[in-house]
Write a protein that holds these residues in place. Structure first.
Motif, PDB file in Angstrom:
ATOM      1  N   LYS A 203       0.813  -1.225   0.000  1.00 50.99           N
ATOM      2  CA  LYS A 203       0.000   0.000   0.000  1.00 50.99           C
ATOM      3  C   LYS A 203       0.843   1.270   0.000  1.00 50.99           C
ATOM      4  O   LYS A 203       0.500   2.257  -0.624  1.00 50.99           O
ATOM      5  CB  LYS A 203      -0.963   0.005   1.195  1.00 50.99           C
ATOM      6  N   ARG A 204       1.994   1.248   0.706  1.00 49.06           N
ATOM      7  CA  ARG A 204       2.768   2.497   0.730  1.00 49.06           C
ATOM      8  C   ARG A 204       3.356   2.798  -0.650  1.00 49.06           C
ATOM      9  O   ARG A 204       3.493   3.949  -1.036  1.00 49.06           O
ATOM     10  CB  ARG A 204       3.834   2.475   1.819  1.00 49.06           C
ATOM     11  N   LEU A 205       3.627   1.714  -1.401  1.00 46.57           N
ATOM     12  CA  LEU A 205       4.145   1.911  -2.769  1.00 46.57           C
ATOM     13  C   LEU A 205       3.037   2.468  -3.671  1.00 46.57           C
ATOM     14  O   LEU A 205       3.229   3.447  -4.394  1.00 46.57           O
ATOM     15  CB  LEU A 205       4.665   0.564  -3.276  1.00 46.57           C
ATOM     16  N   VAL A 206       1.864   1.853  -3.589  1.00 46.10           N
ATOM     17  CA  VAL A 206       0.753   2.287  -4.445  1.00 46.10           C
ATOM     18  C   VAL A 206       0.318   3.706  -4.061  1.00 46.10           C
ATOM     19  O   VAL A 206       0.004   4.535  -4.925  1.00 46.10           O
ATOM     20  CB  VAL A 206      -0.433   1.292  -4.354  1.00 46.10           C
ATOM     21  N   ARG A 207       0.354   4.012  -2.765  1.00 41.40           N
ATOM     22  CA  ARG A 207      -0.016   5.358  -2.301  1.00 41.40           C
ATOM     23  C   ARG A 207       0.875   6.412  -2.945  1.00 41.40           C
ATOM     24  O   ARG A 207       0.430   7.429  -3.452  1.00 41.40           O
ATOM     25  CB  ARG A 207       0.100   5.428  -0.775  1.00 41.40           C
TER      26      ARG A 207
ATOM     27  N   ALA B 297      -2.857 -10.434  -4.028  1.00 44.52           N
ATOM     28  CA  ALA B 297      -3.133  -9.535  -2.906  1.00 44.52           C
ATOM     29  C   ALA B 297      -2.624  -8.133  -3.220  1.00 44.52           C
ATOM     30  O   ALA B 297      -3.272  -7.136  -2.886  1.00 44.52           O
ATOM     31  CB  ALA B 297      -2.470 -10.067  -1.639  1.00 44.52           C
ATOM     32  N   PHE B 298      -1.471  -8.036  -3.861  1.00 44.09           N
ATOM     33  CA  PHE B 298      -0.935  -6.721  -4.242  1.00 44.09           C
ATOM     34  C   PHE B 298      -1.989  -5.961  -5.065  1.00 44.09           C
ATOM     35  O   PHE B 298      -2.263  -4.785  -4.822  1.00 44.09           O
ATOM     36  CB  PHE B 298       0.354  -6.895  -5.065  1.00 44.09           C
ATOM     37  N   ARG B 299      -2.577  -6.661  -6.039  1.00 39.34           N
ATOM     38  CA  ARG B 299      -3.614  -6.047  -6.885  1.00 39.34           C
ATOM     39  C   ARG B 299      -4.783  -5.554  -6.030  1.00 39.34           C
ATOM     40  O   ARG B 299      -5.211  -4.415  -6.135  1.00 39.34           O
ATOM     41  CB  ARG B 299      -4.090  -7.083  -7.910  1.00 39.34           C
ATOM     42  N   GLN B 300      -5.265  -6.448  -5.145  1.00 41.42           N
ATOM     43  CA  GLN B 300      -6.433  -6.098  -4.331  1.00 41.42           C
ATOM     44  C   GLN B 300      -6.114  -4.948  -3.375  1.00 41.42           C
ATOM     45  O   GLN B 300      -6.901  -4.011  -3.229  1.00 41.42           O
ATOM     46  CB  GLN B 300      -6.916  -7.325  -3.553  1.00 41.42           C
ATOM     47  N   TRP B 301      -4.945  -5.006  -2.724  1.00 40.06           N
ATOM     48  CA  TRP B 301      -4.565  -3.925  -1.804  1.00 40.06           C
ATOM     49  C   TRP B 301      -4.459  -2.592  -2.556  1.00 40.06           C
ATOM     50  O   TRP B 301      -4.791  -1.547  -2.023  1.00 40.06           O
ATOM     51  CB  TRP B 301      -3.229  -4.268  -1.125  1.00 40.06           C
ATOM     52  N   GLY B 302      -3.995  -2.687  -3.792  1.00 48.38           N
ATOM     53  CA  GLY B 302      -3.877  -1.473  -4.606  1.00 48.38           C
ATOM     54  C   GLY B 302      -5.241  -0.845  -4.858  1.00 48.38           C
ATOM     55  O   GLY B 302      -5.443   0.357  -4.656  1.00 48.38           O
ATOM     56  N   TYR B 303      -6.191  -1.681  -5.289  1.00 45.43           N
ATOM     57  CA  TYR B 303      -7.551  -1.166  -5.528  1.00 45.43           C
ATOM     58  C   TYR B 303      -8.176  -0.654  -4.224  1.00 45.43           C
ATOM     59  O   TYR B 303      -8.841   0.388  -4.199  1.00 45.43           O
ATOM     60  CB  TYR B 303      -8.438  -2.258  -6.126  1.00 45.43           C
ATOM     61  N   ASP B 304      -7.967  -1.425  -3.142  1.00 46.40           N
ATOM     62  CA  ASP B 304      -8.543  -1.016  -1.846  1.00 46.40           C
ATOM     63  C   ASP B 304      -8.021   0.363  -1.446  1.00 46.40           C
ATOM     64  O   ASP B 304      -8.783   1.238  -1.032  1.00 46.40           O
ATOM     65  CB  ASP B 304      -8.168  -2.013  -0.737  1.00 46.40           C
TER      66      ASP B 304
ATOM     67  N   ALA C 274       2.416   0.748 -11.088  1.00 48.64           N
ATOM     68  CA  ALA C 274       2.831   0.363  -9.729  1.00 48.64           C
ATOM     69  C   ALA C 274       2.923  -1.151  -9.704  1.00 48.64           C
ATOM     70  O   ALA C 274       1.972  -1.847 -10.097  1.00 48.64           O
ATOM     71  CB  ALA C 274       1.815   0.848  -8.699  1.00 48.64           C
ATOM     72  N   THR C 275       4.048  -1.683  -9.241  1.00 43.24           N
ATOM     73  CA  THR C 275       4.254  -3.118  -9.393  1.00 43.24           C
ATOM     74  C   THR C 275       5.214  -3.674  -8.343  1.00 43.24           C
ATOM     75  O   THR C 275       6.076  -2.947  -7.857  1.00 43.24           O
ATOM     76  CB  THR C 275       4.750  -3.411 -10.837  1.00 43.24           C
ATOM     77  N   PRO C 276       5.058  -4.958  -7.995  1.00 45.83           N
ATOM     78  CA  PRO C 276       6.004  -5.575  -7.060  1.00 45.83           C
ATOM     79  C   PRO C 276       7.424  -5.622  -7.639  1.00 45.83           C
ATOM     80  O   PRO C 276       7.636  -5.394  -8.833  1.00 45.83           O
ATOM     81  CB  PRO C 276       5.455  -6.990  -6.861  1.00 45.83           C
TER      82      PRO C 276
END
Ligand code: NAI
Length: 379
Positions: free
Chosen positions: A177-181, A210-217, A263-265
Motif C-alpha cells: 500500500k505504501r508503494l501504491v499510495r 493480494a498486491f492487486r487487491q490492496w492497490g484497488y482497496d 505500480a508493481t512488485p
C-alpha cells in the motif's frame, strides 16, 4: 537560498560522469531559480574503503538517515567484505521502498520499435519485499530440507521434491500500500491519465493477487473521490486499472500510449523497467530514484562500467537526467525541463558518447566531458 544535496561519487566511471554532470545541473538551476546547490560529499564504495577502511562508513549512513535529497554514482560490489551489494545495503538500511523510473524517448535516438515516442511511463517498483527479500535456500542443504519437511508435514504441501531449492516471497499489505499510495499521489499531482497495477495474481493469488487487491482497496479508501476504475470511468478522474505482468509486456510494445503510471512488485518492476528502457533507447539515458518517506536518493541506473573507467568515454546522461528529476523534486520543474530539452538537442546535433553512437544517425563520437559540455551549451 541554499539547498544541501548529499552526493556519493561512486566507483569506476563515477568521478568522470560527476565532473561532467554537476556543472550542467548547477547551470540549469541558475537559469531558473535563486536556489543554489550546496553539494556535500559522502563517502561510499572504493573511495570510502581507502579513506576510512569501510565501504559504507557509519557517518554516511547516519547523514543519509536525516537527509532529504541525495544522489549517487554507481557503486561496485566489493569483494570479500561480507557485504553482498552496497546498493542493496543502502536500500534496506534506509528503507528506500519505492524505486521510481520515468521512461521516455529522446528524439533522434534509434530504438528497436517504430514509435518509441509513444512511451511516456513512470514505473513505481516496490523495492524491499518479494523474492528480493533474500530468503532462499540452496538445493540439498539442511535448511532447504528442513523447510521442505515443514511444508510437507505441517502444511500438507505435496508438490515439492526433496531436492528442490526453495525461495520465499513475502509481500505485505503495508509494503504494497505504501508503494501504491506514492504512485497514486504522483499520478494525481502530475495530472496523469491512469495508474496500472501490474501483477501476476492469476498464478500467485495470495502474494501478487493480494498486491492487486490492496492497490484497488487503497485507491478506494484514500483517493476514492479522485479515482475511478476502468469499468466505471468518471470524467476528470484518474483511472486505476490492472494488468497481468506477461500481458503488460505485450501492451508496452503494442499500445504504450494507453499506460502512464505503473505500480508493481519488485521482480515485475525489475524486468519491466529495463525492457521499457530498451524500448526507448537503452539504459544510458535512464535516470532513477529510490525513495523512503524522508529521503529521495537519485542514482544512475547503470553500473561502474569498469572497462571504460578513466578513459573519458562514459555517458554522463543518466546522472544528468537524475539531476533533472532532483530539480523537479526540490520545486524547480523548469530547470528540469531545460535539462531534458538540452539532452534532446545534444542528441539531435549528433555529437554523442560512444555507447549512443550506434543509435544516432551520422553520429560524431565525443568524450564524457565534451558530451556534458554540449548538453550545458544547449541548456
Ligand atoms: P555496467 O552497467 O557497469 O556495464 C554494462 C555495460 O554498459 C558495459 O559495456 C559498460 O561499459 C556499459 N556502460 C554502463 N554505463 C555506461 C555509461 N554511463 N556510459 C557508457 N557505457 C556504459 O554493468 P556491469 O558490468 O554488470 O557491472 C559493473 C559493476 O557495477 C558491478 O560491480 C556491479 O555490481 C555494479 N553495478 C552497480 C549499479 C549501481 O550502483 N546502481 C548498477 C549495476 C551494476
Amino acid at each position: 537560498m541554499k539547498k544541501t544535496v548529499y552526493w556519493i561519487e561512486g566507483d569506476g566511471i563515477g568521478p568522470e560522469i560527476w565532473s561532467a554532470a554537476r556543472p550542467v545541473i548547477d547551470a540549469a538551476l541558475a537559469k531558473e531559480s535563486d536556489i543554489r546547490l550546496d553539494w556535500v560529499e559522502l563517502l561510499a564504495g572504493e573511495k570510502a574503503q581507502k579513506e576510512t577502511g569501510s565501504p559504507l562508513p557509519e557517518e554516511t549512513v547516519r547523514t543519509l538517515r536525516t537527509a532529504d535529497v541525495a544522489m549517487k554514482g554507481p557503486l561496485g560490489t566489493p569483494v570479500g567484505t561480507g557485504i553482498r551489494s552496497l546498493n542493496v545495503a543502502l536500500r534496506h538500511t534506509l528503507d528506500l521502498y519505492a524505486c521510481i523510473r520515468p521512461v521516455r524517448h529522446f528524439e533522434g535516438l534509434q530504438t528497436p520499435v517504430k514509435h518509441p515516442e509513444k512511451v511516456d511511463m513512470v514505473i513505481f517498483r516496490e523495492n524491499t519485499e518479494d523474492v528480493y527479500a533474500g530468503i532462499e535456500y540452496q538445493a540439498g542443504t539442511p535448511e532447504a530440507k528442513k523447510l521442505i519437511a515443514f511444508l510437507r508435514d505441517e502444511l500438507g504441501v505435496t508438490k515439492i521434491d526433496d531436492t528442490a531449492a526453495v525461495g520465499i516471497k513475502p509481500m505485505t499489505e503495508q509494503g504494497s500500500k505504501r508503494l501504491v499510495r506514492r504512485a497514486l499521489r504522483f499520478a494525481l499531482d502530475t495530472g496523469r491519465s491512469s495508474l496500472t497495477l501490474v501483477h501476476k495474481g492469476n498464478i500467485m493469488k495470495f502474494t501478487e493477487g493480494a498486491f492487486r487487491q490492496w492497490g484497488y482497496d487503497l485507491a478506494a479508501e484514500e483517493f476514492g473521490d479522485r479515482t475511478c476504475t476502468e469499468k466505471e470511468p468518471v470524467a476528470g478522474r484518474l483511472i486505476v486499472k490492472d494488468r497481468i505482468a506477461d500481458a503488460m509486456f505485450q501492451e508496452a510494445l503494442l499500445r504504450p500510449e494507453q499506460y502512464s503510471v505503473i505500480a508493481t512488485p519488485n521482480l515485475n518492476g525489475d524486468y519491466l523497467s529495463d525492457a521499457l528502457a530498451a524500448q526507448v533507447g537503452g539504459l544510458g539515458l535512464a535516470p532513477g530514484v529510490n525513495m523512503s518517506d524522508s529521503l529521495a536518493f537519485y542514482e544512475a541506473t547503470h553500473g561502474t562500467a569498469p572497462t571504460i573507467a578513466g578513459q573519458d568515454k562514459a555517458n554522463p546522461g543518466s546522472v544528468i537526467l537524475c539531476g533533472a528529476l532532483m530539480l523537479e523534486h526540490i520545486g524547480v520543474p523548469k530547470a528540469a525541463e531545460r535539462i531534458r530539452n538540452a539532452v534532446s538537442r545534444a542528441i539531435a546535433r549528433g555529437s554523442v558518447t560512444v555507447d549512443l553512437a550506434a543509435q544516432v544517425e551520422g553520429a560524431r563520437v565525443v568524450g564524457c566531458r565534451a558530451f556534458g559540455e554540449i548538453i550545458g551549451e544547449n541548456l
